[in-house]
Design a protein around this motif. Structure first.
Motif, PDB file in Angstrom:
ATOM      1  N   PRO A  91       0.848  -1.198   0.000  1.00  0.00           N
ATOM      2  CA  PRO A  91       0.000   0.000   0.000  1.00  0.00           C
ATOM      3  C   PRO A  91       0.888   1.255   0.000  1.00  0.00           C
ATOM      4  CG  PRO A  91      -0.707  -1.552   1.696  1.00  0.00           C
ATOM      5  CD  PRO A  91       0.602  -2.044   1.193  1.00  0.00           C
ATOM      6  N   THR A  92       0.658   2.146  -0.929  1.00  0.00           N
ATOM      7  CA  THR A  92       1.494   3.347  -1.031  1.00  0.00           C
ATOM      8  C   THR A  92       0.688   4.641  -1.013  1.00  0.00           C
ATOM      9  OG1 THR A  92       1.400   3.275  -3.459  1.00  0.00           O
ATOM     10  CG2 THR A  92       3.273   2.160  -2.393  1.00  0.00           C
ATOM     11  N   CYS A  93      -0.609   4.547  -1.187  1.00  0.00           N
ATOM     12  CA  CYS A  93      -1.413   5.763  -1.385  1.00  0.00           C
ATOM     13  C   CYS A  93      -2.004   6.244  -0.062  1.00  0.00           C
ATOM     14  CB  CYS A  93      -2.530   5.488  -2.386  1.00  0.00           C
ATOM     15  SG  CYS A  93      -1.923   4.967  -4.006  1.00  0.00           S
ATOM     16  N   PRO A  94      -1.783   7.516   0.301  1.00  0.00           N
ATOM     17  CA  PRO A  94      -2.282   8.014   1.578  1.00  0.00           C
ATOM     18  C   PRO A  94      -3.782   8.287   1.620  1.00  0.00           C
ATOM     19  CG  PRO A  94      -0.950   9.690   0.474  1.00  0.00           C
ATOM     20  CD  PRO A  94      -0.853   8.448  -0.351  1.00  0.00           C
ATOM     21  N   GLU A  95      -4.362   8.764   0.525  1.00  0.00           N
ATOM     22  CA  GLU A  95      -5.769   9.162   0.550  1.00  0.00           C
ATOM     23  C   GLU A  95      -6.616   8.482  -0.520  1.00  0.00           C
ATOM     24  OE1 GLU A  95      -7.138  10.934   2.864  1.00  0.00           O
ATOM     25  OE2 GLU A  95      -5.281  11.466   3.907  1.00  0.00           O
ATOM     26  N   ASN A  96      -6.137   8.509  -1.764  1.00  0.00           N
ATOM     27  CA  ASN A  96      -6.896   7.973  -2.892  1.00  0.00           C
ATOM     28  C   ASN A  96      -6.016   7.076  -3.742  1.00  0.00           C
ATOM     29  OD1 ASN A  96      -9.427   9.690  -2.542  1.00  0.00           O
ATOM     30  ND2 ASN A  96      -7.878  11.290  -2.767  1.00  0.00           N
ATOM     31  N   LEU A  97      -6.626   6.055  -4.313  1.00  0.00           N
ATOM     32  CA  LEU A  97      -5.865   5.142  -5.159  1.00  0.00           C
ATOM     33  C   LEU A  97      -5.249   5.914  -6.324  1.00  0.00           C
ATOM     34  CD1 LEU A  97      -4.983   2.252  -5.727  1.00  0.00           C
ATOM     35  CD2 LEU A  97      -7.047   1.968  -7.118  1.00  0.00           C
ATOM     36  N   GLY A  98      -3.952   5.828  -6.418  1.00  0.00           N
ATOM     37  CA  GLY A  98      -3.251   6.482  -7.507  1.00  0.00           C
ATOM     38  C   GLY A  98      -2.458   7.705  -7.112  1.00  0.00           C
ATOM     39  N   ASP A  99      -2.581   8.142  -5.837  1.00  0.00           N
ATOM     40  CA  ASP A  99      -1.962   9.428  -5.524  1.00  0.00           C
ATOM     41  C   ASP A  99      -0.488   9.357  -5.143  1.00  0.00           C
ATOM     42  OD1 ASP A  99      -2.232   8.476  -2.927  1.00  0.00           O
ATOM     43  OD2 ASP A  99      -3.735   9.941  -2.329  1.00  0.00           O
TER      44      ASP A  99
END
Length: 381
Positions: free
Chosen positions: A166-174
């Motif tokens: 998992p790399t995205c803090p708020e939304n998928l793709g950010d």
């Protein structure tokens, strides 16, 4: 055309109670899927840890794309606090619940499903490798490192690798991770001479020494950051004496610090600094200070270029979001892969990882699979 259901595969993996170091049958699920799709699967087990190496295509092909991930999970904690069974893989209102739903059985399921469908529908001129470990959440001594050791011995090679954390803090793709800070911990044991608090001149109090040392370390500015990294940080995580008496000067006390460092430093350079500071304080207070240091991983950077562009393009195409290239966060197994080939990380939003009622939107699993599928297609185009 094959259409492997990544959400169903995620649920199947969640039902495997694979708390490190237990495998819980998770790798059997993946082995069966991948073998059935023509992957050559090899179990690389070491130190009581189960790992899976899977390759489609000819060994040693000049164009080889690799995925890395883990099926082990952290403990569930207080199971009575969970609304949904930790290993039940319950789906409610489009949300899939369970330990590992975010970190990172969904990521493994998405790239495994994408790889299976890709090689079956459009067999590439090249190879696809999946290196999946059961030892990322633990000490990580016999997980991805064992897989990389096996690859070295067997003449296996990835040209590039994507870690599905998992790399995205708020939304998928950010966010895409193109590097990670280094991580290390240091334990200091200060030894003096026990005595009566009314006669401090007859004792050597270790407490002022540990206080001075901790202050010197925490007050020191390690750096001001670099082009791709935030400033390095040092945190005092504990100071322990264990002295219940108010009239006794203790003989010993301990302190521990954790450092997250950028590419200005190395574990070796920081270790030298920590030991030098301990020596100065020991001399000043006439006490002994023993230092124990563990470097969990060095900082690294995959400079922006072909690999990050490849992933960014796929993310933008599938989500409409332009990802930030980042080096924030803790450590991951990318710290091992970077010695083998260029590596970046991209995966889901990590808000619920390691939490009670860890969960993932089912649609995001399908979306992540589409991103990974596009990455494969574009890489081998």
């Amino acid at each position: 055309m094959s259409d492997t259901d990544a959400a169903k595969l995620t649920a199947d993996l969640i039902r495997c109670p694979s708390v490190t170091p237990a495998d819980g049958g998770a790798l059997d699920v993946l082995d069966s899927l991948l073998s059935g799709a023509g992957f050559t699967c090899t179990r690389v087990n070491r130190g009581g840890i189960n790992n899976l190496f899977a390759r489609w295509g000819d060994k040693g092909h000049a164009r080889t794309f690799g995925f890395n991930g883990h099926t082990d999970v952290v403990p569930v904690g207080d199971e009575s606090a969970w609304t949904h069974a930790p290993f039940g893989a319950e789906e409610l209102d489009g949300i899939l619940y369970g330990r590992g739903a975010t970190d990172m059985k969904s990521g493994v399921a998405a790239f495994a499903a994408a790889a299976v469908d890709f090689v079956q529908s459009t067999p590439p001129e090249g190879s696809v490798i999946l290196a999946i470990t059961g030892d990322e959440e633990g000490d990580a001594l016999d997980g991805t490192t064992a897989l990389l050791d096996y690859m070295d011995e067997a003449g296996e090679k990835m040209n590039v690798c994507l870690v599905g954390e998992p790399t995205c803090p708020e939304n998928l793709g950010d966010m895409i991770k193109i590097g990670r800070r280094g991580s290390m911990s240091a334990w200091f044991t200060v030894r003096g001479v026990q005595g009566h608090s009314a006669y401090p001149h007859r004792a050597k109090n270790p407490l002022p020494a540990i206080a001075r040392l901790m202050d010197r370390l925490a007050s020191h500015e390690l750096d001001q950051g670099t082009d791709h990294f935030d400033p390095s940080t040092l945190a005092i995580v504990t100071i322990d004496t264990g002295n219940p008496a108010t009239n006794v000067i203790p003989a010993e006390c301990k302190g521990t610090v954790n450092i997250r460092f950028n590419d200005t430093h190395s574990g070796e350079s920081l270790s030298t600094w920590l030991k030098d500071e301990a020596t100065k304080v020991a001399t000043e207070f006439d006490v002994e200070i023993a230092v124990e240091i563990k470097v969990s991983g060095e900082s690294f950077l995959t400079p922006p270029g072909d690999l990050s562009d490849l992933v960014s393009t796929a993310v933008q195409a599938e989500t409409g979001v332009t990802p930030v290239l980042s080096t924030t966060g803790g450590t991951s197994d990318a710290r091992f892969v970077k010695d083998h080939c260029a590596v970046v990380e991209f995966g889901l939003v990590g808000k619920t990882m390691h939490q009670v009622d860890e969960n993932v939107p089912v649609e995001q699993i399908h979306q992540l699979k589409r991103i990974y599928s596009r990455i494969l297609s574009d890489y081998f185009a």
